[in-house]
Design an enzyme around this catalytic site. Structure first.
Site, mmCIF file in Angstrom:
data_model
loop_
_atom_site.group_PDB
_atom_site.id
_atom_site.type_symbol
_atom_site.label_atom_id
_atom_site.label_comp_id
_atom_site.label_asym_id
_atom_site.label_seq_id
_atom_site.Cartn_x
_atom_site.Cartn_y
_atom_site.Cartn_z
ATOM 1 N N ASP A 1 0.873 -1.175 0.000
ATOM 2 C CA ASP A 1 0.000 0.000 0.000
ATOM 3 C C ASP A 1 0.911 1.226 0.000
ATOM 4 O O ASP A 1 1.617 1.475 0.981
ATOM 5 C CB ASP A 1 -0.876 -0.037 1.265
ATOM 6 C CG ASP A 1 -1.775 1.191 1.385
ATOM 7 O OD1 ASP A 1 -1.516 2.214 0.733
ATOM 8 O OD2 ASP A 1 -2.748 1.121 2.166
ATOM 9 N N VAL A 2 0.898 1.977 -1.106
ATOM 10 C CA VAL A 2 1.864 3.080 -1.241
ATOM 11 C C VAL A 2 1.609 4.205 -0.233
ATOM 12 O O VAL A 2 2.467 5.058 -0.040
ATOM 13 C CB VAL A 2 1.893 3.668 -2.679
ATOM 14 C CG1 VAL A 2 2.363 2.635 -3.679
ATOM 15 C CG2 VAL A 2 0.542 4.260 -3.055
ATOM 16 N N ASN B 1 2.394 5.529 -10.152
ATOM 17 C CA ASN B 1 1.122 5.530 -10.878
ATOM 18 C C ASN B 1 -0.092 5.271 -9.982
ATOM 19 O O ASN B 1 -1.195 5.719 -10.290
ATOM 20 C CB ASN B 1 1.189 4.451 -11.974
ATOM 21 C CG ASN B 1 -0.177 4.088 -12.528
ATOM 22 O OD1 ASN B 1 -0.734 4.835 -13.333
ATOM 23 N ND2 ASN B 1 -0.737 2.963 -12.072
ATOM 24 N N TYR C 1 -9.465 14.631 -4.950
ATOM 25 C CA TYR C 1 -8.669 14.128 -6.082
ATOM 26 C C TYR C 1 -7.921 15.284 -6.766
ATOM 27 O O TYR C 1 -6.700 15.195 -7.008
ATOM 28 C CB TYR C 1 -9.593 13.424 -7.075
ATOM 29 C CG TYR C 1 -8.888 12.757 -8.233
ATOM 30 C CD1 TYR C 1 -8.362 11.472 -8.110
ATOM 31 C CD2 TYR C 1 -8.752 13.407 -9.462
ATOM 32 C CE1 TYR C 1 -7.716 10.856 -9.176
ATOM 33 C CE2 TYR C 1 -8.115 12.794 -10.531
ATOM 34 C CZ TYR C 1 -7.604 11.524 -10.390
ATOM 35 O OH TYR C 1 -6.971 10.919 -11.452
ATOM 36 N N LYS D 1 -3.790 15.863 -7.076
ATOM 37 C CA LYS D 1 -3.049 15.952 -8.341
ATOM 38 C C LYS D 1 -2.397 17.329 -8.497
ATOM 39 O O LYS D 1 -1.298 17.434 -9.060
ATOM 40 C CB LYS D 1 -3.969 15.641 -9.523
ATOM 41 C CG LYS D 1 -4.539 14.213 -9.510
ATOM 42 C CD LYS D 1 -3.463 13.136 -9.596
ATOM 43 C CE LYS D 1 -4.062 11.747 -9.780
ATOM 44 N NZ LYS D 1 -3.033 10.690 -9.859
HETATM 45 P P1 NAD Z 1 -6.966 1.841 -12.100
HETATM 46 O O1 NAD Z 1 -7.963 1.866 -11.017
HETATM 47 O O2 NAD Z 1 -7.018 0.741 -13.104
HETATM 48 O O3 NAD Z 1 -5.493 1.883 -11.540
HETATM 49 C C1 NAD Z 1 -5.138 2.374 -10.276
HETATM 50 C C2 NAD Z 1 -4.244 1.343 -9.646
HETATM 51 O O4 NAD Z 1 -3.736 1.839 -8.400
HETATM 52 C C3 NAD Z 1 -5.018 0.051 -9.344
HETATM 53 O O5 NAD Z 1 -4.289 -1.056 -9.802
HETATM 54 C C4 NAD Z 1 -5.109 0.047 -7.819
HETATM 55 O O6 NAD Z 1 -5.129 -1.246 -7.273
HETATM 56 C C5 NAD Z 1 -3.823 0.778 -7.458
HETATM 57 N N1 NAD Z 1 -3.873 1.328 -6.097
HETATM 58 C C6 NAD Z 1 -4.877 2.019 -5.508
HETATM 59 N N2 NAD Z 1 -4.551 2.296 -4.240
HETATM 60 C C7 NAD Z 1 -3.312 1.790 -4.042
HETATM 61 C C8 NAD Z 1 -2.433 1.757 -2.931
HETATM 62 N N3 NAD Z 1 -2.786 2.312 -1.753
HETATM 63 N N4 NAD Z 1 -1.231 1.153 -3.067
HETATM 64 C C9 NAD Z 1 -0.861 0.584 -4.241
HETATM 65 N N5 NAD Z 1 -1.661 0.577 -5.332
HETATM 66 C C10 NAD Z 1 -2.874 1.173 -5.220
HETATM 67 O O7 NAD Z 1 -7.100 3.255 -12.831
HETATM 68 P P2 NAD Z 1 -6.079 4.001 -13.814
HETATM 69 O O8 NAD Z 1 -6.911 4.906 -14.623
HETATM 70 O O9 NAD Z 1 -5.189 3.048 -14.476
HETATM 71 O O10 NAD Z 1 -5.261 4.912 -12.786
HETATM 72 C C11 NAD Z 1 -3.850 5.005 -12.789
HETATM 73 C C12 NAD Z 1 -3.434 6.428 -12.494
HETATM 74 O O11 NAD Z 1 -3.869 7.272 -13.547
HETATM 75 C C13 NAD Z 1 -4.022 7.014 -11.213
HETATM 76 O O12 NAD Z 1 -3.032 7.763 -10.526
HETATM 77 C C14 NAD Z 1 -5.103 7.927 -11.739
HETATM 78 O O13 NAD Z 1 -5.380 8.989 -10.845
HETATM 79 C C15 NAD Z 1 -4.485 8.407 -13.016
HETATM 80 N N6 NAD Z 1 -5.430 8.951 -13.984
HETATM 81 C C16 NAD Z 1 -6.341 8.175 -14.634
HETATM 82 C C17 NAD Z 1 -7.197 8.747 -15.548
HETATM 83 C C18 NAD Z 1 -8.205 7.946 -16.323
HETATM 84 O O14 NAD Z 1 -9.010 8.552 -17.038
HETATM 85 N N7 NAD Z 1 -8.248 6.637 -16.225
HETATM 86 C C19 NAD Z 1 -7.154 10.118 -15.776
HETATM 87 C C20 NAD Z 1 -6.239 10.889 -15.099
HETATM 88 C C21 NAD Z 1 -5.375 10.299 -14.211
#
Ligand code: NAD
Length: 277
Positions: free
Chosen positions: A75-76, A102, A175, A179
Site C-alpha cells: 500500500d503506497v 502511478n 482528487y 493531483k
Molecule cells: P486503475 O484503477 O485501473 O489503476 C489504479 C491502480 O492503483 C489500481 O491497480 C489500484 O489497485 C492501485 N492502487 C490504488 N490504491 C493503491 C495503494 N494504496 N497502493 C498501491 N496501489 C494502489 O485506474 P487508472 O486509470 O489506471 O489509474 C492510474 C493512475 O492514472 C491514477 O493515478 C489515476 O489517478 C491516473 N489517472 C487516470 C485517468 C483515467 O481517465 N483513467 C485520468 C487521469 C489520471
C-alpha cells in the site's frame, strides 16, 4: 478507433538492462506502462495493492517477453510498505533505474458531504504515496551512483498525475487537490536533483479507458457526453500513456525534467471554445 489499433508495437529496446518499479501496475494505465517498459527492454517490479492474481499475470507476461519481473504487494500510502517494496526491488533486480508512481484512486463526494476519511485516503494514496515512492527512489539512485553504460541519467521518475492538476473538478475536491499537489511536488523534486542527473517528470492523462472511470465511458450515452470534452473525439487508451512514459524515461528525453506531458486528446484546450466561443 479501437484499442487494438493502439497496441504498443515492438520498439527498439531502449531500456535494455534497466530496472523499473511501477506502482498500481495490476490494472489500467500502470499495467500498460509495465508491459511497455518490458517491451522496451526493462526488468520490472509490478506493485499491487491487494489482488495478487492480476499482478502475477502482468509479471508472467513480462517474463514471456524475456524480462525479469516480480509482483510485490504494498500500500503506497504506508511508509513501512513502501520501504519493503523498495527493499524487494533491490533484492529481486539488484537496484532501480526508473520509478513510475502511478497508483491512485478516487473517493468522490459533494464537497459539503466529504468526510475527513475520504479526503485523507485520497491524499494518502495519490500524494503521500507518490512522496514516499519518489523519496525512496531518489535515495536508491544516489546509493547506486551513475552507471553510464545503463543510462545517461542517475535515475528517472515519472509521476502519473491528471489533467485535474490544472482543471478544477467539482465533486472530486480531494482528487484535484492531490493531483495539484503532485504537480508542484514533481517540479520541486526535479529542481532539487537536476544537478545530480535525476530526471523527474509527470504525465497527465485525460479520460482514459480504465476501471477508475468506467461510468464515464461504458454506456453509449456516457461516452457521447464524454466526447464533448475531448477535441480528438476518442477516449484515450492506457497504451497512449505507456508510449509517452517509455519516451520520458529513455535517454531520448535526456534534457527533459520538471515538466508535465499532457496526454489528453486536447481536453485541456478549453473544448467549450471549439466553435469560437
Ligand atoms: P486503475 O484503477 O485501473 O489503476 C489504479 C491502480 O492503483 C489500481 O491497480 C489500484 O489497485 C492501485 N492502487 C490504488 N490504491 C493503491 C495503494 N494504496 N497502493 C498501491 N496501489 C494502489 O485506474 P487508472 O486509470 O489506471 O489509474 C492510474 C493512475 O492514472 C491514477 O493515478 C489515476 O489517478 C491516473 N489517472 C487516470 C485517468 C483515467 O481517465 N483513467 C485520468 C487521469 C489520471
Amino acid at each position: 478507433m479501437q484499442s487494438a489499433d493502439l497496441a504498443v508495437r515492438p520498439v527498439a529496446p531502449v531500456l535494455l538492462g534497466q530496472r523499473a518499479l511501477v506502482t498500481g501496475a495490476s490494472s489500467g494505465i500502470g499495467r500498460a506502462i509495465a508491459l511497455a517498459l518490458g517491451a522496451a527492454g526493462a526488468d520490472v517490479v509490478v506493485n499491487y495493492a491487494s489482488q495478487a492474481g492480476p499482478a502475477e499475470a502482468v509479471a508472467t507476461e513480462l517474463r514471456d517477453l524475456g524480462r525479469q519481473a516480480v509482483a510485490v504487494r504494498a500500500d503506497v500510502g504506508r511508509e513501512a510498505d513502501v520501504l519493503a517494496l523498495f527493499e524487494a526491488a533491490r533484492a529481486h533486480l539488484g537496484g532501480l533505474d526508473i520509478l513510475v508512481a502511478n497508483a491512485g484512486l478516487q473517493q468522490d463526494a459533494p464537497f459539503h458531504e466529504m468526510s475527513l476519511a475520504q479526503w485523507q485516503r485520497v491524499i494518502d494514496v495519490n500524494l503521500t504515496g507518490q512522496f514516499l515512492c519518489c523519496r525512496e527512489a531518489v535515495r536508491e539512485f544516489r546509493r547506486r551512483g551513475l552507471e553510464p553504460a545503463r543510462s545517461r541519467a542517475l535515475g528517472k521518475i515519472v509521476c502519473v498525475s491528471s489533467v485535474h492538476e490544472v482543471i478544477p473538478w467539482a465533486g472530486h475536491v480531494n482528487y484535484a487537490a492531490s493531483k495539484g499537489g503532485v504537480m508542484l511536488m514533481m517540479k520541486s523534486i526535479a529542481q532539487e536533483y537536476a544537478r545530480e542527473g535525476i530526471r523527474v517528470n509527470s504525465v497527465a492523462p485525460g479520460a482514459i479507458r480504465t476501471p477508475i472511470n468506467r461510468e464515464a465511458w461504458d454506456t453509449p450515452e456516457a461516452y457521447a457526453r464524454l466526447l464533448t470534452l475531448i477535441p480528438a473525439r476518442r477516449i484515450g487508451e492506457p497504451e497512449d500513456l505507456a508510449r509517452a512514459v517509455t519516451w520520458l524515461v529513455s535517454d531520448e528525453a535526456d534534457y527533459v525534467t520538471g515538466t508535465t506531458l499532457v496526454v489528453d486528446g486536447g481536453m485541456t484546450l478549453y473544448p467549450g471554445f471549439e466553435a469560437g466561443g
